[in-house]
Design a protein around this motif. Structure first.
Motif, PDB file in Angstrom:
ATOM      1  N   VAL A 171      -1.941   3.564   7.747  1.00 34.16           N
ATOM      2  CA  VAL A 171      -1.884   2.119   8.015  1.00 34.16           C
ATOM      3  C   VAL A 171      -1.782   1.282   6.741  1.00 34.16           C
ATOM      4  CG1 VAL A 171      -3.156   2.338  10.175  1.00 34.16           C
ATOM      5  CG2 VAL A 171      -4.413   1.869   8.062  1.00 34.16           C
ATOM      6  N   GLY A 172      -2.139   1.821   5.579  1.00 33.51           N
ATOM      7  CA  GLY A 172      -2.045   1.006   4.376  1.00 33.51           C
ATOM      8  C   GLY A 172      -2.537   1.697   3.129  1.00 33.51           C
ATOM      9  N   GLU A 173      -2.190   1.092   1.965  1.00 40.41           N
ATOM     10  CA  GLU A 173      -2.606   1.592   0.651  1.00 40.41           C
ATOM     11  C   GLU A 173      -3.096   0.415  -0.179  1.00 40.41           C
ATOM     12  OE1 GLU A 173       0.847   3.278  -1.075  1.00 40.41           O
ATOM     13  OE2 GLU A 173       1.362   4.442   0.706  1.00 40.41           O
ATOM     14  N   ALA A 174      -4.105   0.654  -1.022  1.00 41.17           N
ATOM     15  CA  ALA A 174      -4.634  -0.393  -1.896  1.00 41.17           C
ATOM     16  C   ALA A 174      -4.772   0.156  -3.307  1.00 41.17           C
ATOM     17  CB  ALA A 174      -5.988  -0.872  -1.385  1.00 41.17           C
ATOM     18  N   ARG A 175      -4.533  -0.722  -4.313  1.00 46.15           N
ATOM     19  CA  ARG A 175      -4.571  -0.302  -5.711  1.00 46.15           C
ATOM     20  C   ARG A 175      -5.966  -0.364  -6.322  1.00 46.15           C
ATOM     21  NH1 ARG A 175      -0.123  -4.566  -7.424  1.00 46.15           N
ATOM     22  NH2 ARG A 175      -1.426  -5.674  -5.913  1.00 46.15           N
ATOM     23  N   ASP A 176      -6.860  -1.116  -5.683  1.00 48.71           N
ATOM     24  CA  ASP A 176      -8.224  -1.234  -6.199  1.00 48.71           C
ATOM     25  C   ASP A 176      -9.164  -1.574  -5.053  1.00 48.71           C
ATOM     26  OD1 ASP A 176      -8.437  -4.202  -5.888  1.00 48.71           O
ATOM     27  OD2 ASP A 176      -6.917  -4.211  -7.472  1.00 48.71           O
ATOM     28  N   GLY A 177     -10.462  -1.590  -5.350  1.00 49.94           N
ATOM     29  CA  GLY A 177     -11.459  -1.788  -4.303  1.00 49.94           C
ATOM     30  C   GLY A 177     -11.380  -3.146  -3.630  1.00 49.94           C
ATOM     31  N   ARG A 178     -11.091  -4.172  -4.397  1.00 47.98           N
ATOM     32  CA  ARG A 178     -11.040  -5.521  -3.812  1.00 47.98           C
ATOM     33  C   ARG A 178      -9.901  -5.625  -2.798  1.00 47.98           C
ATOM     34  NH1 ARG A 178     -11.172  -9.827  -8.336  1.00 47.98           N
ATOM     35  NH2 ARG A 178     -13.199  -8.795  -8.581  1.00 47.98           N
ATOM     36  N   GLU A 179      -8.734  -5.094  -3.182  1.00 43.46           N
ATOM     37  CA  GLU A 179      -7.590  -5.091  -2.269  1.00 43.46           C
ATOM     38  C   GLU A 179      -7.877  -4.204  -1.058  1.00 43.46           C
ATOM     39  OE1 GLU A 179      -3.212  -3.225  -2.676  1.00 43.46           O
ATOM     40  OE2 GLU A 179      -3.646  -4.804  -4.163  1.00 43.46           O
ATOM     41  N   GLY A 180      -8.552  -3.073  -1.301  1.00 44.19           N
ATOM     42  CA  GLY A 180      -8.883  -2.161  -0.211  1.00 44.19           C
ATOM     43  C   GLY A 180      -9.834  -2.779   0.795  1.00 44.19           C
ATOM     44  N   LEU A 181     -10.811  -3.553   0.316  1.00 40.55           N
ATOM     45  CA  LEU A 181     -11.753  -4.216   1.210  1.00 40.55           C
ATOM     46  C   LEU A 181     -11.044  -5.209   2.124  1.00 40.55           C
ATOM     47  CD1 LEU A 181     -14.736  -4.619   1.997  1.00 40.55           C
ATOM     48  CD2 LEU A 181     -14.877  -6.363   0.195  1.00 40.55           C
ATOM     49  N   ALA A 182     -10.105  -5.958   1.542  1.00 45.99           N
ATOM     50  CA  ALA A 182      -9.340  -6.932   2.340  1.00 45.99           C
ATOM     51  C   ALA A 182      -8.506  -6.217   3.403  1.00 45.99           C
ATOM     52  CB  ALA A 182      -8.450  -7.764   1.428  1.00 45.99           C
ATOM     53  N   LEU A 183      -7.860  -5.117   3.024  1.00 43.96           N
ATOM     54  CA  LEU A 183      -7.045  -4.371   3.992  1.00 43.96           C
ATOM     55  C   LEU A 183      -7.910  -3.755   5.090  1.00 43.96           C
ATOM     56  CD1 LEU A 183      -4.389  -2.501   1.788  1.00 43.96           C
ATOM     57  CD2 LEU A 183      -3.980  -4.317   3.453  1.00 43.96           C
ATOM     58  N   TYR A 184      -9.090  -3.283   4.728  1.00 43.23           N
ATOM     59  CA  TYR A 184      -9.985  -2.694   5.734  1.00 43.23           C
ATOM     60  C   TYR A 184     -10.345  -3.736   6.788  1.00 43.23           C
ATOM     61  CZ  TYR A 184     -13.865  -0.281   7.955  1.00 43.23           C
ATOM     62  OH  TYR A 184     -14.680   0.314   8.879  1.00 43.23           O
TER      63      TYR A 184
END
Length: 503
Positions: free
Chosen positions: A406-419
């Motif tokens: 469903v998605g990829e994130a480059r860092d934790g902040r971006e990953g939290l938003a995508l989650y």
């Protein structure tokens, strides 16, 4: 240095002093006596050299200071700690003694408690020095092996990839070159994996994560992966693994044992031969056994079998590469499980490796039956990692039935938003990242959703980091060098276990 009975050389011309020291050390040390400086110099060179020397200052021929100075000049004896024995309380003597290499002083008449305490302290320090020297030698051997064994495969990868980039090739040539690059990279990963495992074991960072383990199933899964290499050599692998109750073991470490033992058997098996892999229970122990029809283990070399970097006179039948570390790792893993590994040769041909493990049933906490993934439902996954190549590889590796990327994130902040936006079933999160590292990201995800299923991904061998992440709510830790089929299997297994919490 002998761990049970360190050797101590006592140098004193007074029989009474010698008797007191010998009696004091009798239960803990092997003692050797010299009554003159000349005797001391000769007996200090007798192998094995002493672990510590108790040296009187006043001797009938040459004094203790001169004996100490000469011992410190010789490479064989310069590192032996020397404690001076003296009846004097002179700062000048102490200063001179320390200047020629002594580590301490013991006063006459002897206080048994103080004397023994000083001796034990310096023996402990000597053991630590020996250990540090051994670790340093091991590190140098690691570096030398890595430099030597990685140079050729790196040259191959560099050369083949250059050809792929610069020369026109037909489809068959393309595939052949890519397959070779893949195989060579796998050899490199195996070497690095072995080196890191031995490093973590030697540094004390080696730990087990025991849980209920179906030994027969684990063996079946690992053997299935080995059958590809075996078929290429015309070797058959036969399993004799009846169903049995789970054992308390670290399944990942046990998988390494199976991989190394079966992998070795394949390497040394001739065309048309058979390998048998068995498991079962014998009295109060479980066992895993691998039997091959290769050349066996030469009796004169058996004592070297489980040492690091050991390559015996018998050679792999297809010139396969070997790090000389696999059996050393197997031994350490079995030892960590409080088990035993036994090696024997077959009467006709081949070797038999048998690992015995404690039953460990009392360590197993009963668990509920875990439900399977709902039929037709794809597992929705999100990856958080700063490595673009790894993100590309994982996206392709999980682009198959049963998974939805469903998605990829480059860092934790971006990953939290995508989650928060995508609500995936599983998050795979790297530890080492900019902006927010894996631990910070894990905490943030669980603050948003206490039931988030987060798997930590790492290339680090620092098990303390893994333990901290697990303590903060991570479901599992995966190493980046784990093969893709194994990663997919592990992710499904972790998800099923996670679902079981809500069944």
């Amino acid at each position: 240095m002998g761990a049970e009975f360190p050797k101590i050389l006592i140098v004193d011309d007074e029989t009474t002093n010698i008797d007191v020291l010998v009696e004091l050390l009798a239960e803990e040390c092997k003692t050797v006596v010299a009554k003159t400086g000349d005797q001391a110099l000769r007996r200090a060179l007798v192998k094995p050299c002493p672990d510590l020397i108790l040296l009187d200052i006043v001797l009938p021929d040459i004094d203790g200071f001169e004996v100490c100075r000469r011992l410190k000049e010789r490479s064989e004896t310069r590192d032996i700690p020397i404690i001076f024995i003296t009846g004097k309380e002179s700062e000048q003597d102490e200063t001179r003694g320390l200047s020629v290499g002594a580590v301490d002083f013991i006063r006459k008449p002897f206080s048994p408690v103080v004397t023994l305490a000083r001796i034990q302290t310096h023996l402990a320090l000597q053991r630590q020095r020996h250990h540090l020297v051994a670790l340093n030698e091991l590190k140098n051997r690691f570096l030398a092996m890595a430099a030597h064994d990685l140079r050729n495969p790196l040259n191959s990868i560099s050369g083949l990839s250059e050809i792929l980039l610069t020369m026109p090739l037909d489809e068959q040539e393309n595939r052949s070159f890519i397959q070779t690059i893949h195989d060579v990279a796998g050899q490199m990963l195996k070497l690095i994996h072995d080196l890191l495992d031995v490093s973590s074991i030697e540094s004390g960072a080696f730990a087990l994560e025991k849980r209920p383990t179906d030994l027969a199933t684990l063996i079946g899964e690992r053997v299935e992966l080995m059958r590809i290499a075996a078929r290429e050599k015309g070797v058959t692998i036969r399993e004799e693994c009846p169903s049995m109750a789970p054992v308390a073991a670290d399944p990942d470490r046990l998988a390494q044992v199976v991989d190394n033992l079966v992998g070795n058997a394949v390497k040394f098996s001739p065309v048309g031969s058979e390998i048998t892999v068995r498991c079962g229970r014998l009295h109060d122990r479980c066992f895993l056994q691998v039997v091959d029809q290769g050349p066996g283990i030469p009796d004169a070399e058996r004592h070297r079998l489980f040492g690091e970097f050991q390559r015996l006179s018998t050679r792999p039948t297809a010139q396969e590469k070997s790090t000389g570390l696999g059996l050393s790792i197997v031994k350490r893993i079995v030892d960590a499980h409080h088990g035993e590994i036994v090696v024997a040769n077959n009467a006709d041909r081949g070797a038999i490796f048998t690992c015995f493990l404690p039953d460990g049933s009392h360590e197993i906490i009963p668990t509920r039956v875990r439900p399977a993934l709902a039929e037709g439902k794809a597992l929705r996954m999100l990856l958080i990692d700063d490595d673009p190549v790894l993100r590309l590889m994982y996206a392709k590796a999980f682009a198959e039935q049963g998974f939805e990327w469903v998605g990829e994130a480059r860092d934790g902040r971006e990953g939290l938003a995508l989650y928060q936006a995508l609500k995936p079933d599983v998050v795979i999160c790297d530890i080492e990242m900019p902006v927010m590292d894996g631990l910070e990201t894990l905490k943030a995800l669980l603050a948003v959703d206490p039931n988030a299923c987060v798997i930590i991904l790492t290339s680090s061998v620092d098990q303390e980091k893994w333990t901290i992440c697990l303590a903060h709510g991570a479901r599992y830790t995966l190493r980046k060098d784990t093969p893709f089929p194994e990663i997919r299997r592990k992710v499904l297994e972790i998800w099923k276990e996670y679902q079981g919490r809500f069944a």
